[in-house]
Design a protein around this motif. Structure first.
Motif, PDB file in Angstrom:
ATOM      1  N   ASP A   1       7.413 -79.701  -0.083  1.00 42.30           N
ATOM      2  CA  ASP A   1       7.917 -80.340  -1.311  1.00 42.30           C
ATOM      3  C   ASP A   1       8.281 -79.328  -2.392  1.00 42.30           C
ATOM      4  O   ASP A   1       8.614 -79.713  -3.534  1.00 42.30           O
ATOM      5  N   THR A   2       8.238 -78.024  -2.059  1.00 44.27           N
ATOM      6  CA  THR A   2       8.476 -76.990  -3.070  1.00 44.27           C
ATOM      7  C   THR A   2       9.928 -76.506  -2.993  1.00 44.27           C
ATOM      8  O   THR A   2      10.423 -76.139  -1.917  1.00 44.27           O
TER       9      THR A   2
ATOM     10  N   LYS B   1      21.318 -74.924  -4.437  1.00 43.34           N
ATOM     11  CA  LYS B   1      22.610 -74.845  -3.761  1.00 43.34           C
ATOM     12  C   LYS B   1      23.407 -73.712  -4.376  1.00 43.34           C
ATOM     13  O   LYS B   1      23.474 -73.576  -5.590  1.00 43.34           O
ATOM     14  N   GLY B   2      24.008 -72.824  -3.529  1.00 43.35           N
ATOM     15  CA  GLY B   2      24.803 -71.696  -4.012  1.00 43.35           C
ATOM     16  C   GLY B   2      24.008 -70.434  -4.246  1.00 43.35           C
ATOM     17  O   GLY B   2      24.582 -69.370  -4.546  1.00 43.35           O
TER      18      GLY B   2
ATOM     19  N   ASP C   1      22.871 -76.190   0.070  1.00 45.92           N
ATOM     20  CA  ASP C   1      22.214 -77.304  -0.603  1.00 45.92           C
ATOM     21  C   ASP C   1      20.891 -76.782  -1.168  1.00 45.92           C
ATOM     22  O   ASP C   1      20.528 -75.630  -0.921  1.00 45.92           O
ATOM     23  N   ASP C   2      20.198 -77.607  -1.968  1.00 46.01           N
ATOM     24  CA  ASP C   2      18.869 -77.209  -2.424  1.00 46.01           C
ATOM     25  C   ASP C   2      17.955 -77.123  -1.203  1.00 46.01           C
ATOM     26  O   ASP C   2      17.969 -78.023  -0.339  1.00 46.01           O
ATOM     27  N   LEU C   3      17.184 -76.004  -1.135  1.00 47.33           N
ATOM     28  CA  LEU C   3      16.312 -75.780   0.017  1.00 47.33           C
ATOM     29  C   LEU C   3      14.863 -75.910  -0.409  1.00 47.33           C
ATOM     30  O   LEU C   3      14.451 -75.352  -1.430  1.00 47.33           O
TER      31      LEU C   3
ATOM     32  N   ARG D   1      14.037 -66.369  -5.393  1.00 52.50           N
ATOM     33  CA  ARG D   1      13.516 -67.659  -4.948  1.00 52.50           C
ATOM     34  C   ARG D   1      12.990 -68.445  -6.146  1.00 52.50           C
ATOM     35  O   ARG D   1      12.405 -67.864  -7.075  1.00 52.50           O
ATOM     36  N   GLN D   2      13.175 -69.753  -6.083  1.00 49.17           N
ATOM     37  CA  GLN D   2      12.764 -70.628  -7.181  1.00 49.17           C
ATOM     38  C   GLN D   2      11.238 -70.702  -7.299  1.00 49.17           C
ATOM     39  O   GLN D   2      10.711 -70.956  -8.388  1.00 49.17           O
ATOM     40  N   ASP D   3      10.543 -70.464  -6.177  1.00 52.62           N
ATOM     41  CA  ASP D   3       9.079 -70.536  -6.213  1.00 52.62           C
ATOM     42  C   ASP D   3       8.451 -69.184  -6.545  1.00 52.62           C
ATOM     43  O   ASP D   3       7.240 -69.029  -6.504  1.00 52.62           O
TER      44      ASP D   3
END
Length: 709
Positions: free
Chosen positions: A675-676, A681-682, A669-671, A706-708
């Motif tokens: 709040d960041t 997911k995936g 899932d989205d982690l 990582r998205q951040d």
């Protein structure tokens, strides 16, 4: 007469042949003998017993001397010749009795005296000269030996050579030996066995002492001294007839073993001829079965029990106690002082270099409680190597290998003993060693099976049970406290440390159940890393990597074990020291009671036992020598059974969820962190390990992106 013997004051009609004008009642032409050494000024003219002829009265009106002509004169030097001149001597210095003896003189037998084979008097027996013999016999005198009170004194005709005025029956010039240490006040003058020469009787009326001159005095002086007759003997070594002695070591005649150290014997006489290094003894029991007397070197016997000699270095054969107090440990060094006082014929007085009770006094030890072998070992004793023994680079024996003590080491070396190993260690299986003796340090052997020594710290090699009750876990620490009762050669007594409020428990354990290697590991045992092993920042081994135990870590470190990895991650081949908690005998590097998780579906036959991530506890190794499986107990088996399961080590992991290090995983899932957004997911990641600390629900991962950022 000036004084009549019967007290009468009357006159007497004497035959003209019964009186003479010469002092002493001597007649011209009469044969006489010197009653003692005769000197004129400082010159020695005649020794006691030297023959002379009376030739007249002395000068003028001198009524105390007579004029004599000696048959031979005494010269201080062998090449000195005196002219045949007459001498004026005191009447009391000559006598008509052969040997220079006078009636009433106290004399002593110079040897055993026999009449028709019957022993009449022993050497040194006291007698009184009673007169001359009948007729013209000039080689004998009559003496009277003192018999028992209820027996009339016996009068004998003895050769003048058979008696002497010197106490003990010694003769002037005779070679003698001290029977004990001789002291003047507190100064040591002579050791037992020191050689001396008899120079005369002691001064005055002392009939118990002899004047002797030692060949070499211990105090460096050259003066003669007066010794008790019991303190000297003609037997080499200072031994006395019928004295009890003991062999100081093995005694052989040719190739035949006659006596072992400590074997008892009786001194029966001097050795052959003028041999001054040997005496004749009779052993209580000869080792070669014969009953003959033996001629032995004086250094091969001693009057001290056990065959020990004064000043000999000895070692305690066991722990010694006085009542309940420990005085000396086995192997403690001591010096022999002498046999114990009195009639105690089983003990020797010794002084230990350092007593356990802090006392500095001497101790009477049983002869069986001391030995000349370093470490307190006895010949024939069964011993075991306390560790690996090497001669040069060659490995001779492993710890615990059995050997037999066969003797002391070379020369005066007091640190080694000579042993014969039951089997020798070969580096290669096809190497055969000959049966030869080896000289090893006393500290390299012990009488305790397995090669353990008292006080050694050991560890249980497995779980120990007594009648089904668990007493100690594998790796539990204990201290060796002693051997077991009797001849049990497969067990030792150890003391496991209990809780502070519980007394330590002593157990008899098999030598295979303990090891000096921390953690209870044994040399050569196959182990596995329980964690990644690093030296500084370099990875050396992964969890589960295989290794072999090669020994304890160096020094006093009791928390590490020396291992050799089958293959090091850094490519090196060196052994390394690992913490005992970082290795295990279970394949995969798992530990007993460790929490593990299934890495995937686990089946036994067609039955599903566990799903990936299912929790279990490791309970032991698998069947036999199988090094790919371990036994686990699942918290809940999927097939409903409650049995332990034998699973491949690759089918379990200590990482939560059943993941393993390096495994590729994906976010379900989205982690988010707070709040960041961190990962979609995936998103792909790699498992690093379980999360740190006590958090038992999370796994540490590294996302590829990582998205951040």
């Amino acid at each position: 007469f000036a004084c009549r013997q019967d007290g009468n004051d009357g006159t007497l009609n004497a035959l003209v042949s019964e009186i003479t004008t010469l002092p002493g009642g001597f007649r011209i032409g009469e044969q006489v003998f010197a009653t003692g050494d005769i000197r004129i000024g400082d010159a020695l003219v005649a020794r006691k017993g030297v023959e002379a002829t009376v030739v007249g009265s002395s000068r003028g009106d001198e009524k105390t001397h007579v004029c004599v002509l000696f048959a031979r004169l005494r010269a201080e030097k062998a090449d000195t010749v005196f002219p045949l001149v007459t001498h004026h001597v005191l009447a009391g210095q000559i006598t008509t009795l052969p040997g220079g003896f006078f009636i009433g003189e106290q004399v002593f037998a110079t040897g055993d005296l026999r009449v028709e084979g019957t022993l009449v008097a022993r050497k040194g027996s006291k007698a009184t000269v009673s007169g001359s013999c009948d007729g013209d016999e000039k080689s004998r005198v009559c003496v009277q030996f003192a018999g028992p009170k209820d027996v009339k004194d016996a009068t004998l005709k003895v050769l003048v050579a058979d008696i002497t005025p010197i106490p003990g029956g010694f003769r002037i010039g005779e070679q003698v030996f001290a029977t004990v240490d001789l002291n003047i006040k507190d100064t040591l003058v002579a050791r037992k066995g020191d050689e001396a020469t008899v120079v005369g009787s002691a001064g005055g009326d002392r009939k118990t002492h002899v004047c002797i001159r030692l060949a070499s005095r211990q105090d460096g002086k050259d003066d003669a001294l007066n010794a008790l007759v019991t303190h000297i003997t003609t037997l080499p070594g200072g031994f006395r007839i019928e004295e009890q002695v003991f062999a100081t070591g093995d005694i052989r005649i040719g190739d035949a073993l006659v006596a072992r150290k400590g074997d008892e014997a009786i001194v029966v006489g001097s050795s052959r001829g003028d041999e001054k290094t040997h005496v004749r003894v009779r052993f209580a029991r000869r080792r070669d079965g014969k009953d003959d007397n033996a001629h032995v070197l004086v250094t091969h016997i001693t009057a001290c029990l056990g065959g020990f000699f004064i000043g000999e270095q000895v070692f305690a054969t066991d722990d010694l106690h006085v009542e309940d107090t420990l005085v000396a440990r086995k192997g403690a060094e001591a010096v022999v002082l002498w046999s114990a006082r009195g009639d105690e014929k089983t003990r020797v007085r010794v002084r230990f270099a350092c007593r356990q009770d802090g006392n500095d006094g001497t101790l009477n030890a049983l002869v069986s409680e001391i030995t000349t072998l370093p470490g307190g070992f006895r010949i024939g004793e069964q011993v075991f190597a306390t560790g690996d023994i090497r001669i040069g680079d060659a490995l001779v024996a492993r710890k615990g290998v059995e050997a037999t003590v066969v003797g002391s080491s070379r020369g005066d070396e007091k640190t080694h003993v000579c042993v014969l190993f039951a089997r020798l260690r070969a580096e290669k299986a096809d190497t055969v060693f000959p049966l030869v003796t080896h000289h090893v340090l006393a500290g390299q052997i012990t009488t305790l099976p397995g090669g353990f020594f008292i006080g050694e710290q050991v560890f249980a090699t497995g779980d120990l049970r007594v009648e089904g009750t668990l007493v100690a876990r594998k790796g539990s620490k204990a201290t060796v406290s002693g051997s077991c009762d009797g001849d049990e050669k497969s067990r030792v007594c150890v003391q496991f440390a209990g809780p502070k409020d519980v007394k330590d428990a002593t157990l008899k354990v098999l030598v295979a159940d303990i090891t000096p290697i921390p953690g209870g590991f044994r040399i050569g045992e196959q182990v596995f890393a329980t964690v990644d092993l690093n030296i500084k920042d370099t990875l050396v081994a992964r969890k589960g990597d295989e290794a072999t135990v090669v020994g304890s870590a160096g020094g006093d470190r009791k928390t590490h074990v020396c291992i050799r990895l089958a293959s090091r991650q850094d490519g090196k081949d060196d052994a390394l020291n690992a913490l005992v908690t970082h290795i295990t005998t279970l394949p995969g590097g798992f530990r007993i009671e460790e929490q593990v998780f299934a890495t995937g579906d686990i089946r036994i036959g067609d039955a599903l036992v566990a799903r990936k991530g299912d929790e279990a506890i490791v309970v032991g190794s698998s069947r036999g020598d199988e090094k790919t499986h371990v036994r686990v107990r699942f918290a809940r088996r999927r097939d409903g059974k409650d049995d332990n399961a034998h699973v491949l080590v690759t089918h379990i992991t200590a990482c939560l969820g059943g993941f393993f290090i390096g495994e590729q995983v994906f976010a379900t899932d989205d982690l988010h962190v707070e709040d960041t957004l961190v990962a979609r997911k995936g998103a792909e990641a790699v498992v690093l390990w379980s999360a740190r600390g006590d958090e038992k629900t999370r796994v540490r991962v590294r996302f590829a992106c990582r998205q951040d950022g």
